[in-house]
Structures are given as structure tokens and as C-alpha cells.
Design a protein around this motif. Structure first.
Motif, short mmCIF file in Angstrom:
data_model
loop_
_atom_site.label_atom_id
_atom_site.label_comp_id
_atom_site.label_asym_id
_atom_site.label_seq_id
_atom_site.Cartn_x
_atom_site.Cartn_y
_atom_site.Cartn_z
N ASP A 26 0.83 -1.20 0.00
CA ASP A 26 0.00 0.00 0.00
C ASP A 26 0.88 1.26 0.00
O ASP A 26 2.00 1.26 0.51
CB ASP A 26 -0.92 0.01 1.22
N ASN A 28 0.77 5.30 1.09
CA ASN A 28 0.10 6.41 1.75
C ASN A 28 1.07 7.55 2.09
O ASN A 28 0.70 8.49 2.78
CB ASN A 28 -0.63 5.95 3.01
N TRP A 58 -0.98 10.39 3.70
CA TRP A 58 -2.42 10.18 3.75
C TRP A 58 -2.71 9.09 4.76
O TRP A 58 -1.91 8.17 4.97
CB TRP A 58 -2.94 9.82 2.37
N ALA A 60 -5.02 6.69 4.79
CA ALA A 60 -5.45 5.39 4.25
C ALA A 60 -4.66 5.05 3.00
O ALA A 60 -4.07 5.93 2.37
CB ALA A 60 -6.95 5.42 3.93
N ALA A 62 -3.79 4.56 -0.75
CA ALA A 62 -4.27 5.39 -1.86
C ALA A 62 -3.83 4.79 -3.20
O ALA A 62 -2.88 4.02 -3.28
CB ALA A 62 -3.76 6.82 -1.73
N SER A 63 -4.56 5.19 -4.23
CA SER A 63 -4.24 4.73 -5.58
C SER A 63 -3.79 5.86 -6.49
O SER A 63 -3.29 5.60 -7.59
CB SER A 63 -5.47 4.04 -6.21
N TRP A 128 -5.48 13.31 -2.58
CA TRP A 128 -5.28 11.86 -2.55
C TRP A 128 -6.59 11.16 -2.94
O TRP A 128 -7.67 11.64 -2.64
CB TRP A 128 -4.88 11.40 -1.15
N GLU A 129 -6.43 10.01 -3.58
CA GLU A 129 -7.58 9.20 -3.94
C GLU A 129 -7.43 7.82 -3.29
O GLU A 129 -6.45 7.11 -3.53
CB GLU A 129 -7.67 9.05 -5.46
N ASN A 130 -8.39 7.46 -2.45
CA ASN A 130 -8.31 6.19 -1.72
C ASN A 130 -8.41 4.99 -2.66
O ASN A 130 -9.03 5.05 -3.72
CB ASN A 130 -9.42 6.12 -0.66
#
Length: 203
Positions: A26, A28, A58, A60, A62-63, A128-130
Motif C-alpha cells: 500500500d 500512503n 495520507w 489510508a 491510496a491509488s 489523494w484518492e483512496n
């Protein structure tokens, strides 16, 4: 890619997209070092290798991360008005070095901060995009704002400035003097006597 949005022949914005796939972990936290090659040529010719630093986290996984801001030039002292400035036209680190500290971000930024002329990322925003997808995309939109660069004036620049100032003052004083002179003589404020200085001709 770089775009010239106002059609003046100079690029105004940089668009950069970087994609990472199959990371296996992941994401973040992102820390970016962006390297640039900058040229200034209004008076003296300046060439420098520069960078911009950005860091963001971030809560969480993120993508995607979108970053927008202004990339500007920062100077501590004025530049010379003529000649070539090449002292910063070199890589910010030795790519052939085997020492780990040569590539340490703190070392690079500390050495970079000693310069008189640098580039900085300011007025920045990030979105940011989760999404824990294993893929991650970074998109940058950096604008080049209009800036004022200061120079030490050269001899002829000082002469030109002084001459313009002198002429401006001279014209004003000449106009005022002419008006005062006309007023004095028209209103006979000062007593004047006309005296003939030439001798009469004898016949």
C-alpha cells in the motif's frame, strides 16, 4: 509535457504523470525530488540544474495523488548584469558515487540550500484518492509564474538611468524658469533700464 497556454512563445505549465503497477504494498506517503534544467538570459546568461521537493502523507492506502503548484526561482543575492553564470550548471549529486549518503535526500537538500539561486515549489495543493489496488499514479501540474529577477546594474545601465533622470529634471526646471522669466518681464516686477551701448555713426 509543457504547454504554452497564453501563446507568448514560452511554456507556462508542466504536466507530468507517473504510473506504478503491481507494487505489492500500500502507498500512503510520497516524497518527490523533481529535477529541472533552467536557463535565464535577460541580462547575464544563467544556466543551472535545480530541483523542487514535495512531501505528503495520507491516512489510508491510496491509488492516486494529484499535485498542483507554482515552480519559481528563489534568489538570495542579485545576479551580475553581464557575463555567464555557470557555477550551478552541474549535477546536484554524483551519480557515479558508491556512497549511500550521496543519494540521501537530507544531504542533497542541505547542499542545494546553500546556493544563491534555487527553484522552489510554492502555493502547492495535493489531492489523494483512496484505494488499495496495488497500482499508484502521481499526476503533477506545475505552473511557471511571472517573476522579477534582480541584477546588479552595470556601468552603462547606471549612466543611462542617471541621464534619463537628469533630462527629466532639466526639462522641468527649464519650463519653470521660462514661465517665471516671462511673468517677471511682462508684469514689470523688476525695474529695468534699456541702455544703448553702440556708438552713433558720424556722417
Amino acid at each position: 509535457r509543457e504547454d504554452d497556454t497564453n501563446r507568448d512563445g514560452r511554456n507556462d505549465v508542466l504536466h507530468l504523470r507517473v504510473e506504478f503497477s503491481d507494487l505489492g504494498q500500500d502507498v500512503n506517503t510520497v516524497q518527490l525530488l523533481l529535477f529541472f534544467h533552467v536557463k535565464l538570459s535577460l541580462f547575464s546568461s544563467v544556466t543551472l540544474h535545480s530541483l523542487a521537493h514535495f512531501s505528503s502523507s495520507w491516512a489510508a492506502p491510496a491509488s492516486r495523488l494529484w499535485v498542483g503548484g507554482d515552480l519559481g526561482v528563489w534568489q538570495r543575492r542579485p545576479l551580475p548584469s553581464t557575463g555567464r553564470v555557470e557555477q550551478y550548471n552541474a549535477s546536484l549529486f554524483n551519480s557515479s558515487s558508491s556512497r549511500a549518503e550521496e543519494f540521501d535526500i537530507t544531504t542533497i537538500l542541505s547542499r542545494y540550500n546553500e546556493r544563491n539561486l534555487t527553484t522552489v515549489l510554492s502555493n502547492s495543493y495535493s489531492v489523494w484518492e483512496n484505494g488499495a489496488t496495488g497500482n499508484f499514479t502521481i499526476e503533477l501540474e506545475l505552473r511557471y509564474p511571472t517573476q522579477t529577477i534582480t541584477y546588479y546594474p552595470g556601468f552603462w545601465q547606471l549612466v543611462k538611468f542617471a541621464w534619463v533622470q537628469y533630462l527629466a529634471i532639466l526639462i522641468v526646471f527649464w519650463w519653470v524658469l521660462r514661465r517665471v522669466q516671462a511673468f517677471v518681464f511682462q508684469n514689470q516686477i523688476i525695474l529695468t533700464v534699456c541702455k544703448r551701448t553702440d556708438k552713433p555713426h558720424k556722417h
